[in-house]
Design a protein around this motif. Sequence first.
Motif, PDB file in Angstrom:
ATOM      1  N   ALA A 151       0.849  -1.206   0.000  1.00 16.07           N
ATOM      2  CA  ALA A 151       0.000   0.000   0.000  1.00 16.07           C
ATOM      3  C   ALA A 151       0.876   1.244   0.000  1.00 16.07           C
ATOM      4  O   ALA A 151       2.106   1.169  -0.032  1.00 16.07           O
ATOM      5  N   ALA A 152       0.218   2.366   0.013  1.00 20.50           N
ATOM      6  CA  ALA A 152       0.972   3.628   0.029  1.00 20.50           C
ATOM      7  C   ALA A 152       1.644   3.830   1.378  1.00 20.50           C
ATOM      8  O   ALA A 152       1.119   3.456   2.426  1.00 20.50           O
TER       9      ALA A 152
ATOM     10  N   PRO B 264      -2.791   7.043   6.729  1.00 17.41           N
ATOM     11  CA  PRO B 264      -2.930   8.331   6.048  1.00 17.41           C
ATOM     12  C   PRO B 264      -2.813   9.481   7.046  1.00 17.41           C
ATOM     13  O   PRO B 264      -3.365   9.411   8.154  1.00 17.41           O
ATOM     14  N   PRO B 265      -2.093  10.538   6.697  1.00 12.98           N
ATOM     15  CA  PRO B 265      -1.839  11.624   7.651  1.00 12.98           C
ATOM     16  C   PRO B 265      -3.091  12.259   8.212  1.00 12.98           C
ATOM     17  O   PRO B 265      -3.121  12.675   9.370  1.00 12.98           O
ATOM     18  N   TRP B 266      -4.193  12.347   7.411  1.00 13.48           N
ATOM     19  CA  TRP B 266      -5.410  12.981   7.925  1.00 13.48           C
ATOM     20  C   TRP B 266      -6.120  12.080   8.946  1.00 13.48           C
ATOM     21  O   TRP B 266      -6.993  12.545   9.667  1.00 13.48           O
TER      22      TRP B 266
ATOM     23  N   PRO C 189      -2.484  -1.366  14.233  1.00 17.20           N
ATOM     24  CA  PRO C 189      -3.454  -0.258  14.258  1.00 17.20           C
ATOM     25  C   PRO C 189      -2.701   1.073  14.148  1.00 17.20           C
ATOM     26  O   PRO C 189      -1.530   1.165  14.492  1.00 17.20           O
ATOM     27  N   PRO C 190      -3.379   2.082  13.647  1.00 19.38           N
ATOM     28  CA  PRO C 190      -2.693   3.377  13.548  1.00 19.38           C
ATOM     29  C   PRO C 190      -2.310   3.900  14.929  1.00 19.38           C
ATOM     30  O   PRO C 190      -3.008   3.665  15.910  1.00 19.38           O
ATOM     31  N   PRO C 191      -1.171   4.570  15.016  1.00 21.42           N
ATOM     32  CA  PRO C 191      -0.734   5.091  16.319  1.00 21.42           C
ATOM     33  C   PRO C 191      -1.658   6.225  16.761  1.00 21.42           C
ATOM     34  O   PRO C 191      -2.368   6.821  15.950  1.00 21.42           O
ATOM     35  N   PRO C 192      -1.678   6.510  18.048  1.00 17.98           N
ATOM     36  CA  PRO C 192      -2.505   7.643  18.508  1.00 17.98           C
ATOM     37  C   PRO C 192      -1.967   8.942  17.912  1.00 17.98           C
ATOM     38  O   PRO C 192      -0.761   9.085  17.678  1.00 17.98           O
ATOM     39  N   PRO C 193      -2.851   9.889  17.626  1.00 16.66           N
ATOM     40  CA  PRO C 193      -2.370  11.147  17.039  1.00 16.66           C
ATOM     41  C   PRO C 193      -1.464  11.891  18.011  1.00 16.66           C
ATOM     42  O   PRO C 193      -1.664  11.837  19.232  1.00 16.66           O
ATOM     43  N   PRO C 194      -0.454  12.557  17.503  1.00 14.92           N
ATOM     44  CA  PRO C 194       0.452  13.302  18.389  1.00 14.92           C
ATOM     45  C   PRO C 194      -0.274  14.508  18.971  1.00 14.92           C
ATOM     46  O   PRO C 194      -1.237  15.018  18.376  1.00 14.92           O
TER      47      PRO C 194
END
Length: 552
Positions: A130-131, A188-190, A221-226
């Motif tokens: 994937a990207a 994805p960054p958003w 899983p995606p990391p928690p947002p900073p």
Amino acid sequence: MTLAFHRRASTSTSGSLVRDGVHRDTSIEDPIAGTTFSQRIVRAASSALAKGHSRRSFLSKTALVGSALAIGPVDFILRPGTAYGYVCGSCGDGWTAFCCTINGGSNSCPSGSFIAGWWKADNAAYCCGAARYIIDCNASCPTSCSCRCSGASCDGRRTCCNQFRYGQCHQEISCYGPVVCRIATCTPPWQYTSACTSSSATDNATVDHGAQCLATDCGKPPPPPPPPPPPPSAIAMEYAALGGSSGLLGAVVQAETAASDHRGRYAVYRRGRIYWTSTTGAHEVHGSILRAFSDVDGIHGVLGYPTADTQSSSDRRSRYSNFENGRIYYWGAGTFPIIGAIFVKHQALGGVRGFLGYPTSAVRTSLDKRSHYSNFERGRIYERGGTVREIHGAILSRHEALGGVRGFLGYPETDVVDVGDGRGRVTRFEGGYIYYTSSTGAHEVHGALWDRYHANGGPTGYLRYPHSDVRAISDGRGKFSEFERGRIYWMPGGGAFEVHGAVLDKLFEEGDVTGHLGYPTSELRPAGTVRRQTFEHGRLTYHPATGTVTVD
């Protein structure tokens, strides 16, 4: 994922991959088996993974192994159980190091930076085909980092060198420094942080970039947002408004810190400083004005904190900076502060556009330690014990010629003021007065001579303005002052008396006060149809009808 791997491999020459414009051999032929080293590893790894698994699981893991081997076969062997591979980078390849390289293994923005933008690389083995998303961490303002190499054995790329921003994240932050490092993520960054938009940029040249501290995000899983960066300080916003490191002040020399007076904060730059308090705001001081500010103890001195940035005067002759208790001017004669009560007085007199003009000296302490004063183009202001007085023009020149504040006249007790007759001006001093007209010049009168002059009407009386300072008489006994229409004589024990008109002419004929008549002992008095004035050794009588004077 298998298709992604083959698409990447098809961009290379037979048996090699192209990375950063350099062909790197990955095919190493095995003459016995007739297959490449990589192919043999894939078969062996696939056989091992196939044991005890379904066909679907087997195919998925075979594809993952193939992707990892395409990127870094040796690392895959040395790190079993992970699809890990990377292209090492050097300080000269132009790219910025990964955050985990310079941030203690943490794949996040380090302190002093914020998420500023991102791009993606397609078909990434790190992300299982994937990207892959690369997020830039740019230095916050004011920027304290400097361009250098990360020094890592693998990811030896640069940090704090590339002044660039894609700008999809934290668009409310306008001031930014160079890229400190890069976060690598499959999220994805958003989704990683709400501070980023989904506006996309792609650069597939970075698809294989890696570091020893990075690993695949497949299945995680995606990391928690900073946490969001703190809002920029008033000093940072002022620095950004001035152009940042490429602007007026230049690069950061000392990051923002608290001032020792516990009132404010400041930051130091190559060509100046920014100071801040909650009451004054953030303002810059630079160049020779900053040097003059330092000479009077800066924020710890009388001037206090700046209350405005440096600006040009309306007459285009100077630049100046305002402070809590004064101002510093930079103009053709130099750079000079005007401080405290002297500044208030100067402003009340019209400032630099008034009759005093621009300062020509720093604030000075008088030799007798009784006062402070500042010199200006056309005058001077003294501050003594809370009293502030100005003197200027010919009166100042005469005062200086008579010894200034160390002479018998001492300090001014009034400003230069108009007499009120439309002709002259006067200043009262501790020890006397100086009067001025354009026709007579500036002259002093003091002591008993001034007492008589004042009693007889001063400059609006018969005598008008002095023509000379107080002078000693050649006999060593007394003194006199000469005026437009007469004289006043004084001798010890005898007092001071005015002599004028025809009587004075007659006195001159008789040898003046050193002649046989001596010094006057009375004023000219009316007595019937004649007027008489007594002297030590005689009397002069004036006859108005004839205009003659006789000696008795």
